[in-house]
Design an enzyme around this catalytic site. Sequence first.
Site, PDB file in Angstrom:
ATOM      1  N   HIS A  25       0.853  -1.192   0.000  1.00 51.74           N
ATOM      2  CA  HIS A  25       0.000   0.000   0.000  1.00 51.74           C
ATOM      3  C   HIS A  25       0.886   1.238   0.000  1.00 51.74           C
ATOM      4  O   HIS A  25       2.117   1.135  -0.091  1.00 51.74           O
ATOM      5  CB  HIS A  25      -0.960  -0.034   1.190  1.00 51.74           C
ATOM      6  CG  HIS A  25      -0.266  -0.145   2.519  1.00 51.74           C
ATOM      7  ND1 HIS A  25       0.438   0.890   3.070  1.00 51.74           N
ATOM      8  CD2 HIS A  25      -0.151  -1.190   3.371  1.00 51.74           C
ATOM      9  CE1 HIS A  25       0.944   0.500   4.228  1.00 51.74           C
ATOM     10  NE2 HIS A  25       0.610  -0.763   4.433  1.00 51.74           N
ATOM     11  N   HIS A  28       4.055   1.483   2.219  1.00 54.35           N
ATOM     12  CA  HIS A  28       5.240   0.795   1.690  1.00 54.35           C
ATOM     13  C   HIS A  28       5.834   1.595   0.535  1.00 54.35           C
ATOM     14  O   HIS A  28       7.049   1.716   0.397  1.00 54.35           O
ATOM     15  CB  HIS A  28       4.880  -0.604   1.175  1.00 54.35           C
ATOM     16  CG  HIS A  28       4.216  -1.471   2.194  1.00 54.35           C
ATOM     17  ND1 HIS A  28       3.000  -2.078   1.969  1.00 54.35           N
ATOM     18  CD2 HIS A  28       4.575  -1.829   3.438  1.00 54.35           C
ATOM     19  CE1 HIS A  28       2.658  -2.767   3.033  1.00 54.35           C
ATOM     20  NE2 HIS A  28       3.597  -2.634   3.946  1.00 54.35           N
ATOM     21  N   CYS A 133      -0.003 -19.927  28.385  1.00 54.55           N
ATOM     22  CA  CYS A 133      -1.432 -20.247  28.408  1.00 54.55           C
ATOM     23  C   CYS A 133      -1.666 -21.336  27.372  1.00 54.55           C
ATOM     24  O   CYS A 133      -1.428 -21.127  26.177  1.00 54.55           O
ATOM     25  CB  CYS A 133      -2.280 -19.020  28.085  1.00 54.55           C
ATOM     26  SG  CYS A 133      -4.009 -19.483  27.817  1.00 54.55           S
ATOM     27  N   CYS A 136      -4.337 -20.382  24.649  1.00 54.83           N
ATOM     28  CA  CYS A 136      -3.850 -19.473  23.604  1.00 54.83           C
ATOM     29  C   CYS A 136      -2.684 -20.085  22.848  1.00 54.83           C
ATOM     30  O   CYS A 136      -2.403 -19.691  21.728  1.00 54.83           O
ATOM     31  CB  CYS A 136      -3.261 -18.190  24.178  1.00 54.83           C
ATOM     32  SG  CYS A 136      -4.315 -17.177  25.129  1.00 54.83           S
ATOM     33  N   CYS A 148      -4.414 -15.908  32.531  1.00 54.89           N
ATOM     34  CA  CYS A 148      -4.455 -15.501  31.126  1.00 54.89           C
ATOM     35  C   CYS A 148      -5.552 -14.454  30.934  1.00 54.89           C
ATOM     36  O   CYS A 148      -6.706 -14.700  31.286  1.00 54.89           O
ATOM     37  CB  CYS A 148      -4.725 -16.708  30.239  1.00 54.89           C
ATOM     38  SG  CYS A 148      -5.146 -16.201  28.560  1.00 54.89           S
ATOM     39  N   LYS A 303     -11.859  12.902   4.729  1.00 54.12           N
ATOM     40  CA  LYS A 303     -11.934  13.185   3.302  1.00 54.12           C
ATOM     41  C   LYS A 303     -12.242  11.945   2.461  1.00 54.12           C
ATOM     42  O   LYS A 303     -12.827  12.033   1.404  1.00 54.12           O
ATOM     43  CB  LYS A 303     -10.604  13.750   2.798  1.00 54.12           C
ATOM     44  CG  LYS A 303     -10.324  15.132   3.269  1.00 54.12           C
ATOM     45  CD  LYS A 303     -11.151  16.127   2.476  1.00 54.12           C
ATOM     46  CE  LYS A 303     -10.858  17.527   2.912  1.00 54.12           C
ATOM     47  NZ  LYS A 303     -11.223  17.770   4.325  1.00 54.12           N
ATOM     48  N   LYS A 306     -16.403   8.228   5.304  1.00 54.23           N
ATOM     49  CA  LYS A 306     -16.668   8.429   6.721  1.00 54.23           C
ATOM     50  C   LYS A 306     -16.342   7.230   7.600  1.00 54.23           C
ATOM     51  O   LYS A 306     -15.575   7.320   8.517  1.00 54.23           O
ATOM     52  CB  LYS A 306     -18.137   8.823   6.914  1.00 54.23           C
ATOM     53  CG  LYS A 306     -18.439  10.213   6.426  1.00 54.23           C
ATOM     54  CD  LYS A 306     -18.574  11.169   7.610  1.00 54.23           C
ATOM     55  CE  LYS A 306     -18.320  12.592   7.203  1.00 54.23           C
ATOM     56  NZ  LYS A 306     -19.333  13.154   6.341  1.00 54.23           N
TER      57      LYS A 306
HETATM   58  N1  MSP Z   1       9.620  -6.808   7.702  1.00 52.75           N
HETATM   59  C1  MSP Z   1       9.819  -5.736   8.587  1.00 52.75           C
HETATM   60  C2  MSP Z   1      11.058  -4.965   8.237  1.00 52.75           C
HETATM   61  C3  MSP Z   1      12.300  -5.794   8.224  1.00 52.75           C
HETATM   62  S1  MSP Z   1      13.660  -4.863   7.694  1.00 52.75           S
HETATM   63  C4  MSP Z   1      14.956  -5.863   8.003  1.00 52.75           C
HETATM   64  C5  MSP Z   1       8.628  -4.793   8.547  1.00 52.75           C
HETATM   65  N2  MSP Z   1       7.829  -4.915   7.490  1.00 52.75           N
HETATM   66  S2  MSP Z   1       6.504  -4.047   7.229  1.00 52.75           S
HETATM   67  O1  MSP Z   1       5.978  -4.480   5.986  1.00 52.75           O
HETATM   68  O2  MSP Z   1       5.638  -4.139   8.353  1.00 52.75           O
HETATM   69  O3  MSP Z   1       6.945  -2.582   7.150  1.00 52.75           O
HETATM   70  C6  MSP Z   1       7.913  -2.235   6.225  1.00 52.75           C
HETATM   71  C7  MSP Z   1       8.100  -0.752   6.217  1.00 52.75           C
HETATM   72  O4  MSP Z   1       6.926  -0.120   5.733  1.00 52.75           O
HETATM   73  C8  MSP Z   1       8.387  -0.204   7.590  1.00 52.75           C
HETATM   74  O5  MSP Z   1       9.490   0.672   7.521  1.00 52.75           O
HETATM   75  C9  MSP Z   1       7.164   0.573   7.900  1.00 52.75           C
HETATM   76  O6  MSP Z   1       7.452   1.687   8.664  1.00 52.75           O
HETATM   77  C10 MSP Z   1       6.710   0.987   6.513  1.00 52.75           C
HETATM   78  N3  MSP Z   1       5.323   1.361   6.541  1.00 52.75           N
HETATM   79  C11 MSP Z   1       4.231   0.561   6.599  1.00 52.75           C
HETATM   80  N4  MSP Z   1       3.137   1.360   6.720  1.00 52.75           N
HETATM   81  C12 MSP Z   1       3.490   2.657   6.760  1.00 52.75           C
HETATM   82  C13 MSP Z   1       2.822   3.873   6.785  1.00 52.75           C
HETATM   83  N5  MSP Z   1       1.523   3.972   6.883  1.00 52.75           N
HETATM   84  N6  MSP Z   1       3.577   4.990   6.673  1.00 52.75           N
HETATM   85  C14 MSP Z   1       4.928   4.952   6.488  1.00 52.75           C
HETATM   86  N7  MSP Z   1       5.581   3.815   6.466  1.00 52.75           N
HETATM   87  C15 MSP Z   1       4.910   2.681   6.742  1.00 52.75           C
HETATM   88  O7  MSP Z   1       8.487  -3.998   9.460  1.00 52.75           O
END
Ligand code: MSP
Length: 753
Positions: A25, A28, A133, A136, A148, A303, A306
């Site tokens: 998304h 990333h 637990c 879980c 737990c 925006k 809702k």
């Molecule tokens: N797999 C680990 C990272 C291992 S690095 C050796 C991880 N993965 S993640 O998919 O959860 O996140 C990857 C990166 O995407 C992270 O740096 C995270 O901060 C970034 N982001 C995911 N969602 C984000 C936002 N909404 N905004 C900015 N960055 C975000 O953590």
Amino acid sequence: MTQAGSDIGRFYLTTPIYYVNARPHLGHAYSTIVCDAIARRKRALGIETWFLTGTDEHGQKIERSAKAAGCTPQEFTDKIAGEFHGLWDRLGISNDDFIRTTEARHVRGSQHLFATLRDRGYIYKGSYTGQYCVSCEEWIDGPPGTVCPIHGIPTETVSEENYFFKLSAFERKLLEFYDANPGFMAPESTRREVISFVRGGLKDLSVSRTSVSWGIPVPGDERHVIYVWLDALANYITALGYGSDDPKDKARFEKFWPADIHLIGKEISRFHCVYWPAFLMAAGIPAPRSVRANGWLLFDQGKMSKSRGNIVRAETVVEVLGVDALRYFLLREIPFGQDGNFSFDALVQRYNGDLANGYGNLVSRVVNMVHKYFLGVVPSAGEETRAEAGLRARAEAAIAAFGPMFDELNFSDALKELWNLVAETDGYLTANAPWKKPQERSDAEHEKLQARVLATAAEAIRIVTASAYPILPEAAAKVWRQLGQCEIAGAAKEGFLKDLKWGGLKAGTRLGEPAPLFPRAEMDAIERMQKLEDENNRSAVESASQGEIVAPSSAPAATSVVPANAGNETNGALTPTSAAPIDPARPVDTAKVHQVPAPLASSRLSAVPSAGPANAPLVPAEAKPGAAAQNEQSAATQTLQAPGSQQISIDDFAKVELRVAQILVAERVPKADKLLRLEVDLGFEKRQILAGIAQYYEPEKLVGRKIIVVANLAPRKMRGLESNGMLLAASLEDGAPVLAGFLEEVPLGARLK
Ligand code: MSP
């Protein structure tokens, strides 16, 4: 902030590797676009650059997501890794390599790192004793006898054999390292947090698991798999060739390591600034030169829509406004290192203001006028007047300011500088109006003015375009052609930014044909983007209900603090039995053990409707088409909502009747493998509720459990059965629900207020 990276002729930068339990998304895309811009600029400065990205594919969470999607972990990871690949292609990301942690080269390299750490005496076998637990099947934080919180039953004291890394031996060394390398981590908030964490004392870290099977086996002891964070962090060296005997790999590793920048999200700074340098020091490998943390991309809930979550796919923006619009917006709008809000409104405003009406319009005016008045050939500027000298000085100031700002990752101010030049050039054109000949001006004089003004304005455009190329690669390539230059990508390879100076556009250059750059976005652009998002969310839910592999998009919840236990479930690091007691005032990563099956820091409470994530359609039978998104949060949008971004009054809240109930009967619904049929006791009445939690909870383990129910929801039918209410659960990053419960005894039917 100190300047990130080095200038020693080669440059290595990395994105975090992304978990494949979620579709890519905008969050990333953000870190990847930032890295791409840096890589493009370094190359254009003539610096040999290696840009790595990839996917993090091991761990229990991914194993579970695969199971939920009804396929093997490898099939699942192949599919999602493919989606990341596809998105990066679409965004024009110029990475030199893409590592997947399931690749043989990574497995081999990680095992080599593990073995090296063990051989050097930094990994030992120990045992962890904690509270477990059995219902879980999770570790619970607390002393013996802890109850737990989910099942309300006493936990058992259990010991597990693990390999531990001697992190405690690195406390002083790390502090000395931070002292000696003040530019190692930024922003300052990250630096302070990391240092105070280390100063608070480091405990040895469990670096293996026996409870997880989807991972890299510990060399020589295959009952264990390597702890996911050791596995994941190793990607930065295994991708270069660490652990390989091939001379080419060895040479690449020698050439590019240590990394100049590890670009990461702020919530994973501890892993990169504490564990990673400690692992490397222990292995006798130099630490990276710098770690730079970006803030969160938040989503403007109001925006967009809702009452649903706010994940936005990069593809949506690209489809409506183009790749460069997205790249420009993210780098211009959000000061790097801080959280920033994303909204379609702000995006369209920036697009129209800066790109369509600003840069795009300037280019189109100047190129068209050179075609009109000089048959497409750049005229000789002739003698400079005060106006041209002023614009030249402005351009030289912009060149001088832009580079250092960009290299400090201050993209927003760097672009502001450049766009001031766009505005000044626009003003200069308007003031000199080469399209308007006053009666008293002779033809010859007018032509001279036209030549001077258009040649000067075209040169200013050249400066803006060359500088902005790393951020606007598509538009810059088009403008470069219109300015009659060679292909910009080739020029970049030759290091064309190395000596960017005023005066590069020679008289006599034949311009290319004018071509539209950034057509103005009309009022419907926002609607179109919203529609694309809605359609995508609907189709994700539909394909999930048809058993396709659909990973929910997920992103960490919008938060400005670094969560104590960020990332994957398997982030939770165990400490050996002999470890010092936990200080509750400190972040607890090394002590917190598998309390819940994913980070609560990135989860939010939601009602579990009659279908769970990646599940049967969320649209109630009686809902109008298209109303799904308004009625229920779709799986794909559950976790991105910025907390507190939409306020309700106390009266609104009071309308929701939340009550304590106990599950009396729980059974699977035939032919609906995601649904459970529950009979619950509310004290004053018994009800049937259908919940989409079958992939995450064994029905027999639910019987007797106290839960929270939304009791005044209108009944609806699912699979021919009536559902009377919803359960409350935290919704985790991978879409897994964790049912809400109580620590103390509560009577059935009690109302939550
Ligand atoms: N797999 C680990 C990272 C291992 S690095 C050796 C991880 N993965 S993640 O998919 O959860 O996140 C990857 C990166 O995407 C992270 O740096 C995270 O901060 C970034 N982001 C995911 N969602 C984000 C936002 N909404 N905004 C900015 N960055 C975000 O953590």
